[in-house]
Write a protein that holds these residues in place. Structure first.
Motif, short mmCIF file in Angstrom:
data_model
loop_
_atom_site.label_atom_id
_atom_site.label_comp_id
_atom_site.label_asym_id
_atom_site.label_seq_id
_atom_site.Cartn_x
_atom_site.Cartn_y
_atom_site.Cartn_z
N ALA A 93 33.58 32.34 54.19
CA ALA A 93 34.76 32.26 53.32
C ALA A 93 34.70 31.00 52.45
CB ALA A 93 36.03 32.26 54.16
N TRP A 113 31.82 44.18 58.70
CA TRP A 113 33.14 43.93 58.14
C TRP A 113 33.45 42.44 58.04
CZ3 TRP A 113 37.87 41.81 59.18
CH2 TRP A 113 38.92 42.20 58.33
N HIS A 117 34.34 40.74 54.45
CA HIS A 117 35.76 40.40 54.30
C HIS A 117 36.06 39.05 54.95
CE1 HIS A 117 35.60 44.83 54.04
NE2 HIS A 117 36.53 44.65 53.11
N SER A 118 35.18 38.08 54.78
CA SER A 118 35.31 36.79 55.47
C SER A 118 36.58 36.04 55.09
CB SER A 118 34.09 35.93 55.23
OG SER A 118 33.90 35.72 53.85
N THR A 119 37.06 36.20 53.86
CA THR A 119 38.28 35.49 53.47
C THR A 119 39.52 36.05 54.18
OG1 THR A 119 38.42 36.90 51.50
CG2 THR A 119 37.46 34.70 51.22
N TYR A 120 39.44 37.26 54.71
CA TYR A 120 40.53 37.81 55.52
C TYR A 120 40.28 37.55 57.01
CZ TYR A 120 41.53 40.36 51.25
OH TYR A 120 41.80 40.69 49.95
N TYR A 121 39.02 37.67 57.41
CA TYR A 121 38.68 37.54 58.83
C TYR A 121 38.87 36.12 59.35
CZ TYR A 121 36.00 38.06 63.16
OH TYR A 121 35.61 38.07 64.47
N PRO A 123 41.10 33.65 58.46
CA PRO A 123 42.49 33.36 58.86
C PRO A 123 42.96 34.21 60.05
CG PRO A 123 42.35 33.69 56.49
CD PRO A 123 41.02 34.05 57.07
N LEU A 124 42.49 35.48 60.12
CA LEU A 124 42.87 36.32 61.26
C LEU A 124 42.37 35.72 62.57
CD1 LEU A 124 42.32 39.94 59.89
CD2 LEU A 124 44.49 38.85 60.49
N CYS A 125 41.15 35.18 62.55
CA CYS A 125 40.60 34.53 63.76
C CYS A 125 41.44 33.31 64.13
CB CYS A 125 39.15 34.11 63.53
SG CYS A 125 38.01 35.48 63.51
#
Length: 147
Positions: A93, A113, A117-121, A123-125
């Motif tokens: 990200a 995935w 989609h690292s910019t979503y993953y 913050p989810l982590c």
């Protein structure tokens, strides 16, 4: 002696963190009673060392990530771990957001995935880790405060 060590620390690169321990009975702590044994010295340093050990688990996590080599170059089992590693997500990200490339100038070939989609993953982590450890921390704090 502590002054000399602090001066040495100024000569080191900024990424090297130094910690100076000045024991009782030395230099400006001369009025304090010196420690009588190595066990006493170790006991005095234990709280500081314990604070630093809280993030030791991060070191191996960064090595099984795309931080140093593209995940696509890792053996299959490690590639799967690296692709789903939160450190990989944060690194990818940051690379994506700052317009940087992977090591060696090659683009990441990972198609999982988390890689795409690292910019979503990332913050989810972070949210998942907080969802687990914030309640545990609050519970531990309350136990310590009441005892």
């Amino acid at each position: 002696m502590a002054k000399v060590v602090r001066e040495w620390a100024d000569l080191l690169p900024a990424e090297i963190e130094t910690h100076v321990a000045q024991y009782p009975g030395r230099e400006d702590r001369l009025a304090e009673a010196p420690a009588r044994s190595m066990a006493d010295l170790a006991d005095a340093l234990t709280p500081e060392v314990e604070k630093r050990l809280g993030v030791v688990w991060l070191t191996p996590a960064t090595f099984v990530s795309s931080g140093f080599v593209p995940a696509s170059t890792l053996p299959a089992p490690l590639r799967i771990v690296a692709e789903w590693n939160p450190a990989t997500a944060a690194i990818n990200a940051a690379r994506k957001l700052f317009g940087n490339q992977a090591p060696g100038g090659s683009e990441l070939v990972s198609t999982g995935w988390p890689a795409t989609h690292s910019t979503y993953y990332a913050p989810l982590c972070s949210l998942a880790i907080m969802a687990v450890f914030v309640p545990l921390s609050i519970r531990a704090y309350r136990r310590a405060a009441t005892s």
